[in-house]
Scaffold this active site. Structure first.
Site, mmCIF file in Angstrom:
data_model
loop_
_atom_site.group_PDB
_atom_site.id
_atom_site.type_symbol
_atom_site.label_atom_id
_atom_site.label_comp_id
_atom_site.label_asym_id
_atom_site.label_seq_id
_atom_site.Cartn_x
_atom_site.Cartn_y
_atom_site.Cartn_z
ATOM 1 N N ASP A 279 1.250 -1.197 0.220
ATOM 2 C CA ASP A 279 -0.521 0.251 -0.438
ATOM 3 C C ASP A 279 0.819 1.225 -0.407
ATOM 4 O O ASP A 279 1.972 1.531 0.330
ATOM 5 C CB ASP A 279 -1.224 0.087 1.168
ATOM 6 C CG ASP A 279 -1.536 0.711 1.144
ATOM 7 O OD1 ASP A 279 -1.976 1.761 -0.258
ATOM 8 O OD2 ASP A 279 -3.164 0.853 1.523
HETATM 9 C C1 BGC Z 1 -4.781 2.705 0.131
HETATM 10 C C2 BGC Z 1 -5.243 2.314 -0.787
HETATM 11 C C3 BGC Z 1 -4.821 2.649 -2.241
HETATM 12 C C4 BGC Z 1 -3.736 3.314 -2.755
HETATM 13 C C5 BGC Z 1 -3.329 4.084 -3.680
HETATM 14 C C6 BGC Z 1 -3.194 3.783 -0.133
HETATM 15 O O1 BGC Z 1 -3.974 5.123 0.142
HETATM 16 O O2 BGC Z 1 -4.809 2.436 0.936
HETATM 17 O O3 BGC Z 1 -6.216 1.828 -1.231
HETATM 18 O O4 BGC Z 1 -4.680 1.498 -3.215
HETATM 19 O O5 BGC Z 1 -3.915 4.623 -2.200
HETATM 20 O O6 BGC Z 1 -4.144 5.333 -3.861
#
Ligand code: BGC
Length: 753
Positions: A279
């Site tokens: 993530d």
């Molecule tokens: C979130 C994810 C997301 C990623 C990319 C993160 O802050 O937890 O769910 O896919 O950002 O945008």
């Protein structure tokens, strides 16, 4: 030369399909090409393939040319996507294409209901169709990889991200996870209209303590395996190309450095052969977790645990070459991660077709057909929770007062993570009622505004904008100032009030946990005032979580949970409330009476003292322990009765259980019932949930019609983990229910021998 046009066409088609299959590489050919690339790659280029950055600014474009980037996030539009891709495919040494990713959580531009809402449709076919639309729109815009489905089970509505998943049940969550993967990926991820899916956030992110986002998770291995892992396993079985590792720590080891979940379970037990992306900055955050002293240690822990690609923070890029050169990190581990990334790029056809077709941007996005799928799913997602004196459906000849801060708020119809959605695309409930009933029959007052929360974060620290705020501007069309007096006058002039209250979309989603589930701002004052007029009140809730409405069953005539239903929200709501069709959505979670009951879920354990006439049993002194509305619950405009439960009396452990019941539409109009199958193992080595969902069917019946609804379930799927984490199917007596929800239904028993 060809005299028959038909023959000519057939030959052209034959040639074209031969070309396509000639382009399609066999697994063996892919392995050969991956290995041949690996042999040519420098360590820096390998680290580059394992690195994702955001956007395509000039500095990033330069790094792409140097082979230092394997993927970009958030580059939208065919032109932008193709420009970035050109830098990789034409200007980098090895010409390896990028894989371009984006968060397509509930639609790309045609915004569907939020995932929590659509889970309540209990309609995996329609959900699959919606993701097919999302895939088509995404690829038309150059996006080949979506960070979805979000398959985290959540039992705590304080957690803002409950809105992104399918609710509390691992079986429903698994069926939906698989449907979404199929929808995104289609038959083949190389199809120009398919995207690579990414099941996230692996794993147990939904169990954060106190519902506080990013917080610690400490749960038993049994809970992990029985509740949180199944939807990920279903996504893997459905062929998801990628997974995303979660932010939080799990039993002391951050999920993005957790060898047990990322390698032992995912690769060892499930044989997953796609790749895992961290993530956002989760590798770097290992430092804050106290799991690494610096980026180099963080990168080492991430890649050794099984995270193949590092999102955003650049830790892999800056550290992997030196880690390998110093002998700390085996070259073979890095090579394996690079193989996984390259394999998906080959399978997705990116080497053959790196570029998006800009023509499709004009023809494939936000089409009337796409909106129709959104409208259908919105209609099926809406849940009727109460309908006293059949106040619904509304009589079209009446005058209705449409009141409340969400009745005409376009951006909130879309929900908290609306991809590339535009507020202007959304139909509000007010607009839809006016369109269907004519302006004369519809009066409107906003009543109150919903103020943003004063941030509960540390003083002096500005709360970051929720993801939804980007790209979605509030195109409020009515400029009347909000006033409760105005709302009262409007209600008094009408026959019935439809009251739209809840949360602004940005109040759920990431970094949007709440300590209270009360309606924010002065909405209770508005509700009290409107109810004091003694007009029938239809309460329509728009929110990303169940709110505290324990007062409502006594005071409102009807209660409708509308979540955030997307671009077609208004049409779906007006369509249902005016009776064009009977609602069929069900709750994908247990609705608490109070925040004090959380965590609350239907598949809880019985305990040693489940109930007794005295106080010495599990419960609260000051509140009932059951939910306000149970999981699986929802009404329609007709009624259904259940009779004649039949179930096999004895089934072998390796056999199949058959169970059925007659369901009859006992009302006056057609309706759809979601018939649910639950099972309970009475005696097992570990205590079992009081009920577990094992099947469901949507059944549409005309007035007076009845049908035997039949379920078949593999007995092996009724098993559980023993204390040593071995899957077993205990022999003995099981309860079975065929039921309209998790708290009622016909009960029988069967024996597993
Ligand atoms: C979130 C994810 C997301 C990623 C990319 C993160 O802050 O937890 O769910 O896919 O950002 O945008």
């Amino acid at each position: 030369m060809f005299h028959s046009p038909k023959l000519c066409l057939a030959l052209v088609l034959l040639f074209a399909s031969a070309l396509v299959s000639a382009q399609k590489l066999s697994d063996q050919e892919i392995e050969q090409r991956v290995n041949s690339l690996l042999q040519q790659m420098t360590l820096e280029e390998k680290a580059g393939q394992l690195t994702q950055f955001v956007g395509n600014n000039p500095q990033t474009m330069e790094m792409i040319k140097q082979g230092k980037v394997g993927s970009l996030l958030g580059v939208l539009g065919a032109e932008q996507a193709n420009a970035a891709q050109r830098a990789a495919v034409e200007a980098s040494r090895l010409k390896i294409p990028l894989i371009l990713g984006y968060d397509v959580i509930h639609g790309y531009r045609t915004i569907f209901p939020v995932p929590l809402a659509s889970a309540g449709s209990f309609d995996p076919q329609l959900i699959e169709q919606a993701e097919r639309v999302a895939a088509k729109e995404s690829t038309a815009s150059g996006v080949k990889w979506v960070f979805a489905p979000m398959v985290d089970i959540a039992r705590d509505p304080r957690w803002g991200r409950i809105v992104e998943g399918a609710g509390e049940d691992p079986y429903l969550g698994s069926v939906i996870a698989a449907a979404k993967v199929r929808g995104f990926q289609g038959k083949d991820i190389a199809d120009p209209e398919s995207v690579v899916a990414c099941a996230k956030h692996y794993v147990a992110y939904g169990a954060v303590e106190g519902g506080r986002d990013y917080n610690t998770v400490d749960i038993s291995e049994q809970l992990l395996r029985e509740i949180y892992l199944p939807p990920f396993h279903a996504a893997v079985e459905a062929g998801t190309g990628t997974l995303m590792s979660a932010f939080q720590d799990l039993n002391g080891v951050p999920a993005s450095a957790n060898h047990h979940t990322l390698t032992e379970i995912l690769r060892g037990e499930w044989h997953f052969n796609g790749f895992v992306v961290s993530d956002w900055s989760a590798t770097h955050e290992l430092i804050a977790h106290g799991a690494a002293a610096n980026d180099s240690q963080a990168a080492f822990r991430g890649v050794i645990a099984g995270v193949d690609m590092d999102m955003v923070d650049g830790a892999y890029l800056s550290s992997i070459p030196a880690l390998v050169q110093s002998g700390k990190l085996p070259q073979s581990v890095v090579d394996e991660a690079v193989r996984r990334v390259l394999r998906i790029k080959f399978k997705a056809g990116l080497f053959e077709r790196p570029y998006a077709d800009p023509k499709r941007e004009k023809t494939d996005i936000l089409t009337p057909e796409n909106r129709e799928v959104a409208r259908k799913l919105a209609f099926e997602s809406l849940v009727l929770l109460q309908n006293m004196n059949n106040v619904l459906p509304l009589n079209r000849n009446q005058t209705i007062a449409v009141i409340g801060p969400l009745a005409n708020d376009k951006s909130s119809q879309l929900g908290p993570w609306a991809g590339n959605g535009q507020a202007g695309d959304a139909i509000t409930p007010l607009a839809a009622f006016r369109q269907k009933m004519g302006d004369d029959h519809v009066r409107y007052a906003k009543g109150v505004d919903i103020p943003p929360f004063e941030s509960g974060l540390a003083a002096g620290v500005a709360a970051p904008a929720p993801p939804s705020a980007t790209g979605v501007e509030n195109a409020e069309t009515e400029s009347r100032p909000a006033s409760i007096d105005d709302a009262l006058a409007t209600a008094n002039k009408a026959d019935v009030v439809v009251l739209f209250v809840g949360e602004l979309a940005g109040m759920s989603g990431e970094a949007s946990s709440r300590a209270s589930l009360d309606l924010p701002g002065d909405q209770m004052k508005l509700i009290d005032a409107v109810i004091s007029t003694r007009k029938p009140v239809v309460l329509v809730l728009e929110s990303g979580r169940p709110l505290n409405i324990s007062w409502a069953p006594e005071r409102a005539s009807a209660i409708v949970q509308a979540w955030y239903l997307g671009v077609e929200a208004g049409n779906a709501i007006a369509h249902t409330l005016l009776g064009d069709a009977s609602p069929s959505g069900r709750l994908p979670l247990s609705w608490p009476r109070s925040v004090g009951q959380i965590p609350i879920y239907y598949n809880h354990k019985n305990t040693g003292r489940p109930s007794a006439p005295d106080r010495w049993h599990t419960g609260y002194l000051d509140l009932a322990k059951d939910p306000l509305f149970p999981f699986g619950y929802g009404l329609s405009y007709t009624t259904f009765s259940y009779r004649n439960l039949k179930a096999d009396s004895r089934v072998p452990q390796d056999g199949t259980l058959h169970a059925s019941a007659e369901v009859e539409n006992t009302g006056k109009r057609e309706g759809t019932e979601v018939v649910q199958l639950y099972v309970h193992d009475r005696v097992a080595p570990t205590s079992r949930p009081v009920r577990e969902l094992k099947g469901f069917q949507r059944v549409t019946l005309a007035a007076g019609e009845h049908k035997a609804v039949e379920f078949t379930v593999k007995v092996n799927d009724l098993g559980s983990y023993d204390p040593n984490m071995h899957w077993i199917v205990p022999t003995g007596t099981y309860d079975v229910w065929v039921a309209p929800d998790s708290a009622s239904g016909l009960q029988g028993t069967f024996e597993v021998k």
